[in-house]
Design a protein around this motif. Structure first.
Motif, PDB file in Angstrom:
ATOM      1  N   ARG A  98     -93.005   0.155  16.357  1.00  0.00           N
ATOM      2  CA  ARG A  98     -91.833  -0.705  16.571  1.00  0.00           C
ATOM      3  C   ARG A  98     -91.325  -1.340  15.272  1.00  0.00           C
ATOM      4  NH1 ARG A  98     -90.366  -2.097  21.512  1.00  0.00           N
ATOM      5  NH2 ARG A  98     -89.608  -4.146  20.830  1.00  0.00           N
ATOM      6  N   ALA A  99     -91.677  -0.782  14.133  1.00  0.00           N
ATOM      7  CA  ALA A  99     -91.280  -1.353  12.842  1.00  0.00           C
ATOM      8  C   ALA A  99     -89.885  -0.863  12.463  1.00  0.00           C
ATOM      9  CB  ALA A  99     -92.295  -0.996  11.769  1.00  0.00           C
ATOM     10  N   VAL A 100     -88.886  -1.689  12.732  1.00  0.00           N
ATOM     11  CA  VAL A 100     -87.496  -1.403  12.379  1.00  0.00           C
ATOM     12  C   VAL A 100     -86.975  -2.612  11.618  1.00  0.00           C
ATOM     13  CG1 VAL A 100     -85.173  -0.925  13.249  1.00  0.00           C
ATOM     14  CG2 VAL A 100     -87.159   0.045  14.414  1.00  0.00           C
ATOM     15  N   TYR A 101     -86.655  -2.434  10.343  1.00  0.00           N
ATOM     16  CA  TYR A 101     -86.228  -3.554   9.512  1.00  0.00           C
ATOM     17  C   TYR A 101     -85.445  -3.011   8.330  1.00  0.00           C
ATOM     18  CZ  TYR A 101     -90.340  -2.008   6.847  1.00  0.00           C
ATOM     19  OH  TYR A 101     -91.260  -1.257   6.154  1.00  0.00           O
ATOM     20  N   THR A 102     -84.800  -3.888   7.618  1.00  0.00           N
ATOM     21  CA  THR A 102     -84.125  -3.511   6.373  1.00  0.00           C
ATOM     22  C   THR A 102     -84.590  -4.458   5.266  1.00  0.00           C
ATOM     23  OG1 THR A 102     -82.210  -4.915   6.907  1.00  0.00           O
ATOM     24  CG2 THR A 102     -82.060  -2.584   7.502  1.00  0.00           C
ATOM     25  N   PRO A 103     -84.762  -3.895   4.067  1.00  0.00           N
ATOM     26  CA  PRO A 103     -84.678  -2.478   3.700  1.00  0.00           C
ATOM     27  C   PRO A 103     -85.984  -1.763   4.037  1.00  0.00           C
ATOM     28  CG  PRO A 103     -85.220  -3.774   1.755  1.00  0.00           C
ATOM     29  CD  PRO A 103     -85.048  -4.762   2.886  1.00  0.00           C
ATOM     30  N   GLN A 104     -85.873  -0.613   4.670  1.00  0.00           N
ATOM     31  CA  GLN A 104     -87.049   0.176   5.028  1.00  0.00           C
ATOM     32  C   GLN A 104     -86.946   1.565   4.411  1.00  0.00           C
ATOM     33  OE1 GLN A 104     -87.609   1.560   9.140  1.00  0.00           O
ATOM     34  NE2 GLN A 104     -89.763   0.943   9.006  1.00  0.00           N
ATOM     35  N   ALA A 105     -87.996   1.979   3.730  1.00  0.00           N
ATOM     36  CA  ALA A 105     -88.100   3.344   3.217  1.00  0.00           C
ATOM     37  C   ALA A 105     -89.007   4.145   4.140  1.00  0.00           C
ATOM     38  CB  ALA A 105     -88.674   3.347   1.806  1.00  0.00           C
ATOM     39  N   VAL A 106     -88.552   5.333   4.523  1.00  0.00           N
ATOM     40  CA  VAL A 106     -89.382   6.261   5.288  1.00  0.00           C
ATOM     41  C   VAL A 106     -89.674   7.454   4.393  1.00  0.00           C
ATOM     42  CG1 VAL A 106     -89.495   7.772   7.301  1.00  0.00           C
ATOM     43  CG2 VAL A 106     -88.497   5.484   7.508  1.00  0.00           C
ATOM     44  N   ILE A 107     -90.943   7.764   4.274  1.00  0.00           N
ATOM     45  CA  ILE A 107     -91.400   8.782   3.323  1.00  0.00           C
ATOM     46  C   ILE A 107     -91.850  10.026   4.083  1.00  0.00           C
ATOM     47  CG2 ILE A 107     -93.096   9.336   1.521  1.00  0.00           C
ATOM     48  CD1 ILE A 107     -92.306   5.688   2.283  1.00  0.00           C
ATOM     49  N   ASN A 108     -91.163  11.157   3.831  1.00  0.00           N
ATOM     50  CA  ASN A 108     -91.480  12.447   4.457  1.00  0.00           C
ATOM     51  C   ASN A 108     -91.523  12.375   5.983  1.00  0.00           C
ATOM     52  OD1 ASN A 108     -91.614  13.594   1.947  1.00  0.00           O
ATOM     53  ND2 ASN A 108     -93.843  13.642   1.833  1.00  0.00           N
ATOM     54  N   GLY A 109     -90.770  11.431   6.543  1.00  0.00           N
ATOM     55  CA  GLY A 109     -90.706  11.305   8.000  1.00  0.00           C
ATOM     56  C   GLY A 109     -91.982  10.789   8.620  1.00  0.00           C
ATOM     57  N   ARG A 110     -92.939  10.327   7.795  1.00  0.00           N
ATOM     58  CA  ARG A 110     -94.261   9.984   8.300  1.00  0.00           C
ATOM     59  C   ARG A 110     -94.603   8.505   8.125  1.00  0.00           C
ATOM     60  NH1 ARG A 110     -97.650  14.820   8.327  1.00  0.00           N
ATOM     61  NH2 ARG A 110     -96.514  16.613   7.507  1.00  0.00           N
ATOM     62  N   ARG A 111     -94.473   8.014   6.891  1.00  0.00           N
ATOM     63  CA  ARG A 111     -94.904   6.659   6.572  1.00  0.00           C
ATOM     64  C   ARG A 111     -93.692   5.798   6.242  1.00  0.00           C
ATOM     65  NH1 ARG A 111    -100.424   6.472   4.990  1.00  0.00           N
ATOM     66  NH2 ARG A 111    -101.421   8.540   5.093  1.00  0.00           N
ATOM     67  N   HIS A 112     -93.884   4.477   6.308  1.00  0.00           N
ATOM     68  CA  HIS A 112     -92.798   3.590   5.910  1.00  0.00           C
ATOM     69  C   HIS A 112     -93.319   2.504   4.993  1.00  0.00           C
ATOM     70  CE1 HIS A 112     -93.711   0.008   8.495  1.00  0.00           C
ATOM     71  NE2 HIS A 112     -94.362   0.911   9.210  1.00  0.00           N
ATOM     72  N   ALA A 113     -92.390   1.918   4.226  1.00  0.00           N
ATOM     73  CA  ALA A 113     -92.704   0.841   3.301  1.00  0.00           C
ATOM     74  C   ALA A 113     -91.448   0.013   3.114  1.00  0.00           C
ATOM     75  CB  ALA A 113     -93.176   1.404   1.952  1.00  0.00           C
ATOM     76  N   VAL A 114     -91.611  -1.218   2.638  1.00  0.00           N
ATOM     77  CA  VAL A 114     -90.455  -2.035   2.287  1.00  0.00           C
ATOM     78  C   VAL A 114     -89.672  -1.315   1.191  1.00  0.00           C
ATOM     79  CG1 VAL A 114     -89.703  -4.230   1.290  1.00  0.00           C
ATOM     80  CG2 VAL A 114     -91.571  -4.185   2.961  1.00  0.00           C
ATOM     81  N   GLY A 115     -88.370  -1.157   1.391  1.00  0.00           N
ATOM     82  CA  GLY A 115     -87.574  -0.309   0.514  1.00  0.00           C
ATOM     83  C   GLY A 115     -87.431  -0.788  -0.911  1.00  0.00           C
ATOM     84  N   SER A 116     -87.739  -2.052  -1.170  1.00  0.00           N
ATOM     85  CA  SER A 116     -87.660  -2.577  -2.533  1.00  0.00           C
ATOM     86  C   SER A 116     -89.011  -2.586  -3.243  1.00  0.00           C
ATOM     87  CB  SER A 116     -87.102  -4.012  -2.503  1.00  0.00           C
ATOM     88  OG  SER A 116     -87.899  -4.837  -1.659  1.00  0.00           O
ATOM     89  N   ASP A 117     -90.062  -2.155  -2.563  1.00  0.00           N
ATOM     90  CA  ASP A 117     -91.415  -2.205  -3.119  1.00  0.00           C
ATOM     91  C   ASP A 117     -91.771  -0.839  -3.698  1.00  0.00           C
ATOM     92  OD1 ASP A 117     -94.111  -2.448  -3.700  1.00  0.00           O
ATOM     93  OD2 ASP A 117     -94.567  -3.609  -1.897  1.00  0.00           O
ATOM     94  N   LYS A 118     -91.483  -0.644  -4.980  1.00  0.00           N
ATOM     95  CA  LYS A 118     -91.675   0.671  -5.588  1.00  0.00           C
ATOM     96  C   LYS A 118     -93.146   1.075  -5.613  1.00  0.00           C
ATOM     97  CE  LYS A 118     -91.664  -1.058 -10.366  1.00  0.00           C
ATOM     98  NZ  LYS A 118     -90.975  -0.966 -11.677  1.00  0.00           N
ATOM     99  N   ARG A 119     -94.039   0.106  -5.699  1.00  0.00           N
ATOM    100  CA  ARG A 119     -95.464   0.433  -5.751  1.00  0.00           C
ATOM    101  C   ARG A 119     -95.964   0.895  -4.386  1.00  0.00           C
ATOM    102  NH1 ARG A 119     -97.825  -4.835  -8.641  1.00  0.00           N
ATOM    103  NH2 ARG A 119     -99.650  -3.535  -9.054  1.00  0.00           N
ATOM    104  N   ALA A 120     -95.504   0.243  -3.332  1.00  0.00           N
ATOM    105  CA  ALA A 120     -95.891   0.675  -1.994  1.00  0.00           C
ATOM    106  C   ALA A 120     -95.312   2.051  -1.675  1.00  0.00           C
ATOM    107  CB  ALA A 120     -95.415  -0.347  -0.959  1.00  0.00           C
ATOM    108  N   ILE A 121     -94.102   2.305  -2.139  1.00  0.00           N
ATOM    109  CA  ILE A 121     -93.493   3.623  -1.929  1.00  0.00           C
ATOM    110  C   ILE A 121     -94.295   4.688  -2.661  1.00  0.00           C
ATOM    111  CG2 ILE A 121     -91.451   5.037  -2.409  1.00  0.00           C
ATOM    112  CD1 ILE A 121     -89.774   2.463  -1.980  1.00  0.00           C
ATOM    113  N   SER A 122     -94.730   4.381  -3.873  1.00  0.00           N
ATOM    114  CA  SER A 122     -95.536   5.333  -4.642  1.00  0.00           C
ATOM    115  C   SER A 122     -96.811   5.691  -3.896  1.00  0.00           C
ATOM    116  CB  SER A 122     -95.880   4.735  -6.010  1.00  0.00           C
ATOM    117  OG  SER A 122     -96.738   5.588  -6.725  1.00  0.00           O
ATOM    118  N   ILE A 123     -97.500   4.698  -3.352  1.00  0.00           N
ATOM    119  CA  ILE A 123     -98.743   4.973  -2.625  1.00  0.00           C
ATOM    120  C   ILE A 123     -98.459   5.793  -1.370  1.00  0.00           C
ATOM    121  CG2 ILE A 123    -100.455   3.855  -1.156  1.00  0.00           C
ATOM    122  CD1 ILE A 123    -101.099   1.981  -3.299  1.00  0.00           C
ATOM    123  N   ALA A 124     -97.354   5.467  -0.690  1.00  0.00           N
ATOM    124  CA  ALA A 124     -97.004   6.235   0.506  1.00  0.00           C
ATOM    125  C   ALA A 124     -96.741   7.689   0.163  1.00  0.00           C
ATOM    126  CB  ALA A 124     -95.776   5.618   1.188  1.00  0.00           C
TER     127      ALA A 124
END
Length: 252
Positions: A98-124
């Motif tokens: 149920r995680a729907v928020y902005t800004p949200q990054a979805v990675i390869n259709g599988r994982r999500h991270a806060v869209g402004s968090d470049k480090r979390a996106i990298s790990i994802a």
């Protein structure tokens, strides 16, 4: 800004940026990044700026999908589509969080991270399964031809999508949380069109050149994405950019 709860966001890591995209993308990009953003969200401008930098990385397919569910706050997003909002909610349903928020990054259709968090996106990105299926796109005098390689797992099936986008859109926001700001949005999705099913074996798909010329968009990406029986988006197993600028493509 959040519409529902967000749980289990990734921890921190390190992200490296690549070179400016010029010509064909890497044959096997390592990730597709989708940013769900809104002009009415005060938390989104840092994510929009970050995705502008990520869009320069040859190893990534980067897309921005503006959503419309914050329009009631005083500014109607000029780029938003209800289809983008529905896609984001379908991802959350598929994950079951149920995680729907902005800004949200979805990675390869599988994982999500806060869209402004470049480090979390990298790990994802590092923790995702990657994009194991080869995809290429080529424009001839007659058509766009997409080639999808064989899958590495028996029984793999997915939908092949053409994603049309504008490379950069600058918007001056006159009301709402971002009042007075001018923000540039990158690789803004204007349309997604399914062009066929991929059933795990090497296959090719075509779209007439004239159809792309009429689209009025500047760029094109291809996604090969699984889905469940209800049509909700699942893992992305392959992707690429078309190396041409669509605003320079004319029907022949």
């Amino acid at each position: 800004m959040r519409a529902w709860s967000a749980r289990g966001l990734p921890a921190l890591g390190v992200l490296t940026f690549g070179l400016l995209l010029a010509g064909p993308a890497a044959a096997n990009p390592k990730a597709v990044l989708e940013l769900f953003t809104s002009q009415g969200c005060s938390s989104c401008p840092p994510a929009d700026e970050l995705f502008g930098k990520l869009a320069q990385d040859r190893d990534l397919v980067v897309l921005s999908l503006p959503v419309n569910y914050w329009d009631y706050l005083g500014w109607k997003d000029t780029l938003a589509s209800p289809d983008n909002s529905a896609r984001q909610r379908a991802y959350a349903d598929m994950r079951g969080d149920r995680a729907v928020y902005t800004p949200q990054a979805v990675i390869n259709g599988r994982r999500h991270a806060v869209g402004s968090d470049k480090r979390a996106i990298s790990i994802a990105i590092e923790n995702s399964a990657g994009l194991p299926v080869d995809v290429t796109a080529h424009m001839s005098d007659e058509a766009l031809t997409i080639s999808v390689g064989p899958g590495k797992t028996p029984g793999m099936m997915a939908t092949v999508w053409i994603v049309l986008f504008d490379r950069a859109r600058e918007v001056r926001i006159k009301r709402g949380e971002n009042h007075g700001h001018t923000i540039t949005y990158h690789n803004v999705v204007r349309r997604m069109q399914a062009i066929g099913m991929w059933k795990g074996k090497a296959a090719s798909y075509e779209m007439p050149r004239g159809e792309l010329a009429k689209a009025g968009s500047q760029g094109c990406a291809v996604l090969v994405q699984g889905e469940d029986k209800e049509g909700r988006p699942g893992p992305i197993v392959g992707a690429t950019y078309l190396g041409h600028d669509l605003d320079k493509v004319t029907a022949r």
